[in-house]
Design a protein around this motif. Structure first.
Motif, PDB file in Angstrom:
ATOM      1  N   UNK A  33       0.814  -1.210   0.000  1.00  0.00           N
ATOM      2  CA  UNK A  33       0.000   0.000   0.000  1.00  0.00           C
ATOM      3  C   UNK A  33       0.853   1.267   0.000  1.00  0.00           C
ATOM      4  N   UNK A  34       2.026   1.247   0.629  1.00  0.00           N
ATOM      5  CA  UNK A  34       2.880   2.428   0.622  1.00  0.00           C
ATOM      6  C   UNK A  34       4.125   2.238  -0.236  1.00  0.00           C
ATOM      7  N   UNK A  35       4.078   1.310  -1.181  1.00  0.00           N
ATOM      8  CA  UNK A  35       5.101   1.280  -2.227  1.00  0.00           C
ATOM      9  C   UNK A  35       4.830   2.418  -3.199  1.00  0.00           C
ATOM     10  N   UNK A  36       5.875   3.109  -3.612  1.00  0.00           N
ATOM     11  CA  UNK A  36       5.760   4.111  -4.684  1.00  0.00           C
ATOM     12  C   UNK A  36       6.439   3.543  -5.916  1.00  0.00           C
ATOM     13  N   UNK A  37       5.686   3.293  -6.965  1.00  0.00           N
ATOM     14  CA  UNK A  37       6.277   2.809  -8.213  1.00  0.00           C
ATOM     15  C   UNK A  37       6.060   3.838  -9.310  1.00  0.00           C
ATOM     16  N   UNK A  38       7.158   4.269  -9.907  1.00  0.00           N
ATOM     17  CA  UNK A  38       7.083   5.133 -11.080  1.00  0.00           C
ATOM     18  C   UNK A  38       7.338   4.291 -12.322  1.00  0.00           C
TER      19      UNK A  38
END
Length: 804
Positions: A33-38
């Motif tokens: 839920x708090x992974x940031x994937x660009x």
């Protein structure tokens, strides 16, 4: 893989912001839920060796990339190692065949995003280079507890510098020295006790006294929390709305974001929450030049309260939001967890610690990125988990305003979230033309209420199928209906008696995991495939297994056939064969309860469980690996061996196949098997991934299957099936038994070669009866050829009886 080495600089207490996200991460149902994937689309191929060097460079450069979080004696601590070796991953599919490339890339990004990051191992980040056909993407994932969106932009800027230097074979030269994240954490921790935040805490206590947060009226009654299944809405504001934002920002001397935020507050007020609207605003929280240069996690949540009366003009609301935001930003440094903790009990109960609607201004973050001569374009977020009811960020892509919103699928339909942004768009367009437009004249379709008012389920919304009341059973019923097309008539309905089949089991398991987050133990469930038993697993109420591998498929007082499992298969693979046997036959089967690593070990265990029940089958048989087990049981048992049925099984002879060839073939066979499970064909070329990472391979396979079938695919299920299939394949490949067997045999050939038929013939003192069928390896157990095989099995029994 990522393994910290060298010296730890010493643990220090985490900042309150990091501490808060650590606890949220632990209790979230979906750990991504708090992974940031660009997802960054490149307009040309990237140099993987340069990517490797550049990634190592930025990890070495920034403390946040070498930091990890640990729970010690009730406190959350930060460790920063001096050095950690990192290695980017890669995924390549030369030819995706008929699978559309763009949806496949999105699905791969979703799988990479959903792969959890371990917060206690540095770095809590990953880099994956993806090539599908002639399309190239770079997936950069960092956990939000260590780096926020602003920090991601700084990270990517330096990554570009390092990449360009690596391509040229030079050392990178950066303009500045990195700001110490460790020192920032120490300073933030000191502020808890040195009085710096006292005035701001007083401000927030007064501001939030009596506040009740606002949310949309839910479409379904479901828990509101962090980490529930999330959906994504991407909305591009109209040209009229963009013009309205520009003119209103200029007229009221404010930012475009203030105007957008005012439109949101107006929609919520008109939707039923007014006259006071209370939502969350995510601030960058970077007050100094040093903060602005820091790669780390500084973002904070501010709770806004806006009065919106029907008699106000929209311009008045814009001014009110502008002034309120400026006042709040002066107190943005105090972490929300501390603000919430300082409130009275009654204020906490009204406000709640999970703000239902959160808004972030990203502006031009992620715009104009490059790596050397390759231009990078940020693609839409691949989030599959919701942080709250509804959260959205606003991007400014060269004057085009784009919203990316994640919403709680358990509570809201896609159309509900979409409708909110359509309402905002219309208000911005109309308000830009006429700022004096009275709020009371604005019509909106969104419906809102204070967050504590939960949606009530009406009788009309419920499926009235007669079943015991249970949240777990209700979930199983919905999934059952989705997979089979009809709801179960009761909690003890047999899955296979009402249209289910082995290929549908995997679909059911994937859908259950997508619905509930729980991985169904397929092997255990198949012994009693009912809604009740599936619901027990969802609820964690499964009793301890008795350990027996014996399963009864059909009772009878006639001939006794015992079936052995195929590679990666289950007892249910034999349902059509069992149904085709004459009346009176008794059929039992063996099913692994715990992993067994060789054919002799399986044969010994399965025979022991038959002996424990006093059973001596009249025939032994199996498909694929099951034929080898049957042969071993017949060859090593006491007394005269029973007849043996071999359904497209490979002979127990030595194979000299290079490991890399073997692995590629096994993966391809497994992928084809899983594709058949979902009713699709994976044409084109197989995907290749970083060696030694089976989870990555299964995530790519899940992406391909989901894209081709349009159905959810459980990675946990694929991993379990792959581990079993791989182990069984090793067992089959290593099994050798060159002693001829003095028993009658039936050999069914589908994909066996002539050489393999000859090898089997040499394994018996009398040649086996050969039946050739027009089917592939898996089609042997399906109509129409399974009827012919059932007749051949009956003839084998008759022949063996006469011979005796």
């Amino acid at each position: 893989m990522n393994a910290p080495v060298a010296t730890d600089t010493g643990m220090i207490p985490a900042s309150a912001l990091m501490e808060m996200l650590w606890w949220i991460h632990q209790r979230a149902r979906n750990k991504s839920v708090y992974n940031q994937t660009w997802p960054l689309k490149a307009d040309r191929p990237l140099d993987f060796d340069a990517l490797r060097v550049a990634w190592q460079t930025v990890v070495d450069r920034y403390e946040a990339m070498r930091a990890s979080l640990h729970h010690r004696d009730g406190a959350i601590m930060v460790s920063v190692v001096d050095h950690v070796e990192v290695e980017p991953q890669w995924i390549e599919t030369d030819d995706p065949g008929s699978t559309p490339v763009e949806p496949l890339l999105r699905s791969i990004a979703g799988e990479i995003q959903e792969r959890p990051l371990a917060l206690d191992v540095a770095p809590a980040a990953r880099l994956v280079a993806v090539t599908v056909g002639d399309q190239h993407e770079l997936l950069v994932t960092v956990h939000h507890a260590l780096v926020d969106g602003w920090g991601m932009q700084l990270l990517m800027d330096d990554f570009a510098t390092a990449y360009e230097a690596a391509v040229a074979g030079e050392a990178p030269v950066f303009d500045t020295e990195p700001v110490s994240f460790r020192e920032h954490i120490l300073s933030s921790n000191a502020a808890r006790t040195d009085g710096r935040w006292d005035a701001s805490l007083k401000y927030w206590r007064e501001k939030l006294d009596g506040a009740v947060t606002t949310t949309l009226v839910a479409d379904r009654h479901t828990y509101t929390g962090t980490g529930n299944k999330g959906g994504m809405v991407r909305f591009v504001f109209s040209r009229e709305a963009v013009d309205g934002i520009g003119s209103l920002a200029k007229r009221y001397f404010t930012t475009p974001f203030s105007v957008l935020f005012a439109a949101l507050q107006t929609v919520l007020a008109r939707g039923g929450a007014g006259p006071e609207v209370c939502t969350g605003l995510v601030s960058a929280n970077r007050m100094t030049p040093q903060d602005q240069a820091l790669v780390g996690y500084l973002a904070n949540v501010l709770v806004t309260r806006t009065v919106v009366e029907d008699g106000d003009s929209f311009g008045t609301v814009v001014e009110r939001v502008r002034d309120g935001m400026w006042a709040s930003l002066a107190h943005q440094t105090v972490p929300f967890s501390l603000v919430y903790g300082a409130l009275t009990e009654s204020a906490q109960a009204r406000l709640r610690d999970a703000i239902p609607i959160l808004v972030t201004w990203y502006g031009s973050i992620g715009v104009g990125l490059r790596l050397g001569d390759a231009a990078l374009k940020l693609q839409r977020a691949p989030n599959r988990a919701a942080r709250t009811d509804l959260g959205f960020g606003v991007f400014d892509f060269d004057g085009e305003y784009i919203v990316e919103s994640e919403y709680n699928v358990g509570r809201f339909d896609h159309s509900t979230a979409q409708r909110l942004f359509q309402d905002i768009d219309r208000i911005l367009a109309e308000g830009g033309i006429d700022p004096e437009l009275p709020v009371g004249t604005i019509e909106v379709r969104s419906r809102t209420a204070p967050a504590y008012l939960e949606h009530t389920v009406t009788t009309a919304e419920l499926d009235t199928t007669e079943m015991p009341e249970s949240a777990a059973l209700d979930q199983v019923r919905r999934v059952w209906t989705e997979v089979l097309g009809t709801p179960p008539t009761g909690a003890d309905e047999d899955f296979f008696a009402t249209g289910g089949r082995s290929l549908k089991v995997v679909q059911l398991a994937s859908a259950i995991e997508a619905e509930s987050g729980v991985t169904l133990d397929i092997t255990r469930w198949l012994t009693e495939p009912t809604p009740r038993r599936a619901a027990e697993q969802l609820a964690g109420d499964v009793e301890a297994d008795d350990g027996s591998t014996l399963v009864t498929l059909r009772d009878g007082d006639g001939p006794h056939l015992h079936l052995l499992p195929g590679a990666g298969g289950t007892v249910r693979d034999y349902d059509e064969l069992v149904a085709g046997l004459p009346p009176g036959w008794r059929v039992t089967a063996s099913q692994e309860r715990a992993p067994l690593d060789s054919i002799p070990a399986m044969a010994a265990r399965f025979r022991a469980d038959l002996d424990a029940e006093g059973l001596r089958p009249d025939l032994l048989g199996g498909w694929s690996m099951g034929g080898q087990i049957a042969f071993e049981m017949a060859a090593t048992g006491q007394g005269a061996p029973p007849p043996v049925m071999l359904l497209d099984s490979t002979p127990p002879v030595r194979h000299d196949i290079p490991r890399e060839v073997r692995d590629a073939v096994v993966y391809q066979v497994f992928a084809e098997n899983m594709a058949a499970t979902f009713g699709v064909t994976l044409d084109g070329t197989p995907a290749r991934t970083t060696p030694g990472d089976p989870e990555l391979s299964m995530r790519v396979l899940a992406a391909r299957l989901a894209t081709a079938s349009g159905q959810p695919v459980s990675v946990a299920m694929l991993l379990e099936r792959w581990a079993t299939f791989n182990r069984h394949t090793d067992a089959v490949g290593s099994y050798v038994n060159e002693r001829p067997l003095a028993a009658s045999a039936l050999l069914v050939r589908a994909e066996l070669t002539e050489q393999q038929v000859d090898q089997w013939t040499a394994q018996f003192t009398e040649p086996p009866r050969l039946v050739r069928v027009e089917a592939d390896h898996y089609g042997v157990l399906r109509a129409p050829v399974v009827t012919e095989i059932a007749r051949a099995v009956d003839r084998l029994r008759v022949t063996a009886t006469r011979s005796t």
